[in-house]
Each structure stands twice: as C-alpha cells, then as structure tokens.
Design a protein around this motif. Structure first.
Motif, PDB file in Angstrom:
ATOM      1  N   HIS A  70      33.267  32.101  37.549  1.00  0.00           N
ATOM      2  CA  HIS A  70      33.479  33.431  36.968  1.00  0.00           C
ATOM      3  C   HIS A  70      32.598  34.432  37.699  1.00  0.00           C
ATOM      4  CE1 HIS A  70      33.608  36.752  34.124  1.00  0.00           C
ATOM      5  NE2 HIS A  70      32.291  36.674  34.000  1.00  0.00           N
ATOM      6  N   SER A 105      34.885  37.112  28.311  1.00  0.00           N
ATOM      7  CA  SER A 105      34.942  38.082  29.402  1.00  0.00           C
ATOM      8  C   SER A 105      36.252  38.844  29.315  1.00  0.00           C
ATOM      9  CB  SER A 105      34.837  37.374  30.758  1.00  0.00           C
ATOM     10  OG  SER A 105      35.145  38.277  31.808  1.00  0.00           O
ATOM     11  N   ASN A 108      38.361  39.037  32.770  1.00  0.00           N
ATOM     12  CA  ASN A 108      38.988  37.823  33.292  1.00  0.00           C
ATOM     13  C   ASN A 108      39.705  36.999  32.232  1.00  0.00           C
ATOM     14  OD1 ASN A 108      37.962  38.449  35.827  1.00  0.00           O
ATOM     15  ND2 ASN A 108      36.065  37.365  35.468  1.00  0.00           N
TER      16      ASN A 108
END
Length: 259
Positions: A70, A105, A108
């Motif tokens: 990530h 998140s 994402n």
C-alpha cells in the motif's frame, strides 16, 4: 493454508466449507504459489490450523504485509471506525458479538489493519493499539467522536499524520466553543472556505453545507490542551423526502491539525 484462506476470504468466502470449496475451484491458481500436490486440506484441517495461529502475531504480520503493498500518498484519508461483525453473536454459547476497529484507506479501498475489541465502548483502548501498527506518514486520519481524545490526537501527530476528529457531547468544552463560535445564522452566512454537496437516493435528498475556519478566539484556550489544533469545521445537513419540507438541519463539528 494461510494463503488459501486469505485468498478465499478476499473473494467473499464465509466459513470453512466455502473456503474449502474455493480451494477446489481455484486449485490450479493455488499451485502456482504453494504446495498443493495433495490437493486442498479439508475444512476441519483449515479450522484446526487457524485455531493454532496466534491472533496478535497474525494481525501484526497482516499490517506489515499491507504496508508493503500500500503506497501512502501525501494527504490520503485513512478512516478509523468500529463495526460489529454480522452473525458473530451467539446466545446459545453465551458469546457476545465481535466488534472490530479498522483503518480503511479511502484512496485505495483497502483495510490497512484492524483490532478486535470485546464491545463498542472499548474502541478508546483499541484505537491506540491500531495506530501503533500503521504507517500513516503524511495521511489525514479521521475518527468519529468516540476517538476524540487528546492522547489519540497526540499519537496521530507522533505518527507524522494529521487528525480530523468528530466532536460531540463527550468533549463538552469543545462542543460549547462550537455552539458559541458557530450559531446556525453564522454558518449559513459564512464568508470563508465552504463547500456544498447534494446527494439523491431513493426519493431522499440530502444537502450538506461544509465550512472550515482557522481557530477562532473561542478555541484559543482549548488549543493549548489539544496538540496541533489548527482548524475547525462545521457541517450543516438538510434531509428532504419527496415534496415534503426539509427536516430541521443537523449540525456536526470537527477539529483538525491540518492546515
């Protein structure tokens, strides 16, 4: 076995039988990455192996794995929130529902880490444990009113991130400062930074009016108590069903360390 279980859960499998079925259906794929010469373990074996895994170690490993895949982008929003897992309550076994606090998140669409708590009221102790696991450098961390605590704000700043915390009655001094500084008439005629969103869904329309301000004189003394406090925000929302008159506006307050 761990690889099989993670892949199956990502694809929506619920329960050991479904995970085993996933393994049989995707055996060629699994053999590219693991030793499945003897086929897929039975659902009983999957359950036994997972019961032997240390949950805290697995959580730490998961968070490290998410760090590696990530990319943290400057200003990205990480939302920390608690949810009760559906179907986890069992009256017969005298087992309460499982409550998870997760960091999501927004950019994402992935969960970066999560911590299990005994009940919703334990979120205050779970959030610091979750923050320890995460790489948050440069992010904006949003937390609801339960997480509006000075120690949590300090910990977010120590991780190199900014906080955006919802304010309710559990912080009476902050709530009183907002009510004094931003009565509805002032919010409606605000001349600073503002933004309007309009959402329509199933015959219901919700209009939200957002304003952001640097801290005013009402917050000066409080700014010494809340580390890094730079800005405050107010959201005024109106709901309307069909042709009916809009409901009374709902007001929400926020504090932030972000510019």
């Amino acid at each position: 076995i761990l690889f099989l279980i993670v892949c199956a859960v990502i694809c929506g499998a619920e329960g050991w039988d479904e995970i085993e079925d996933f393994g049989h259906a995707k055996l060629d794929f699994l053999r590219q990455y693991g030793d499945f010469k003897a086929g897929v373990p039975s659902h009983d074996t999957l359950a036994r192996v997972m019961a032997l895994v240390n949950a805290e170690q697995l959580q730490t490993a998961f968070a490290e794995w998410m760090k590696s895949c990530h990319d943290v982008t400057e200003g990205a929003v990480v939302a920390i929130d608690g949810k009760t897992l559906r179907g986890s309550y069992c009256r017969g076994k005298n087992k309460g529902a499982i409550h998870m606090v997760s960091a999501f998140s927004a950019a994402n669409g992935v969960v970066l880490g999560q911590v299990k708590t005994a009940q919703k009221s334990n979120e205050i102790t779970a959030i610091p444990e979750l923050l320890k696991l995460l790489n948050l450098q440069g992010c904006l961390v949003t937390i609801d009113a339960m997480g509006c605590q000075k120690k949590i704000a300090t910990q977010v700043l120590q991780k190199g991130a900014d906080y955006l915390l919802s304010v309710k009655g559990n912080q009476p001094a902050l709530a009183a400062a907002f009510e004094t500084a931003f009565p509805i008439t002032k919010v409606a005629s605000f001349s600073g930074d503002s933004y309007i969103t309009d959402e329509k869904n199933r015959g219901r329309q919700e209009t939200r009016y957002h304003i952001v301000s640097e801290i005013t004189e009402e917050f000066q003394e409080l700014s010494y108590e809340w580390p890094g406090l730079k800005t405050v925000g107010v959201v005024m929302s109106f709901r309307q069903e069909g042709d009916e008159a809009p409901e009374e506006p709902m007001i929400r307050y926020y504090i932030s360390s972000a510019e």
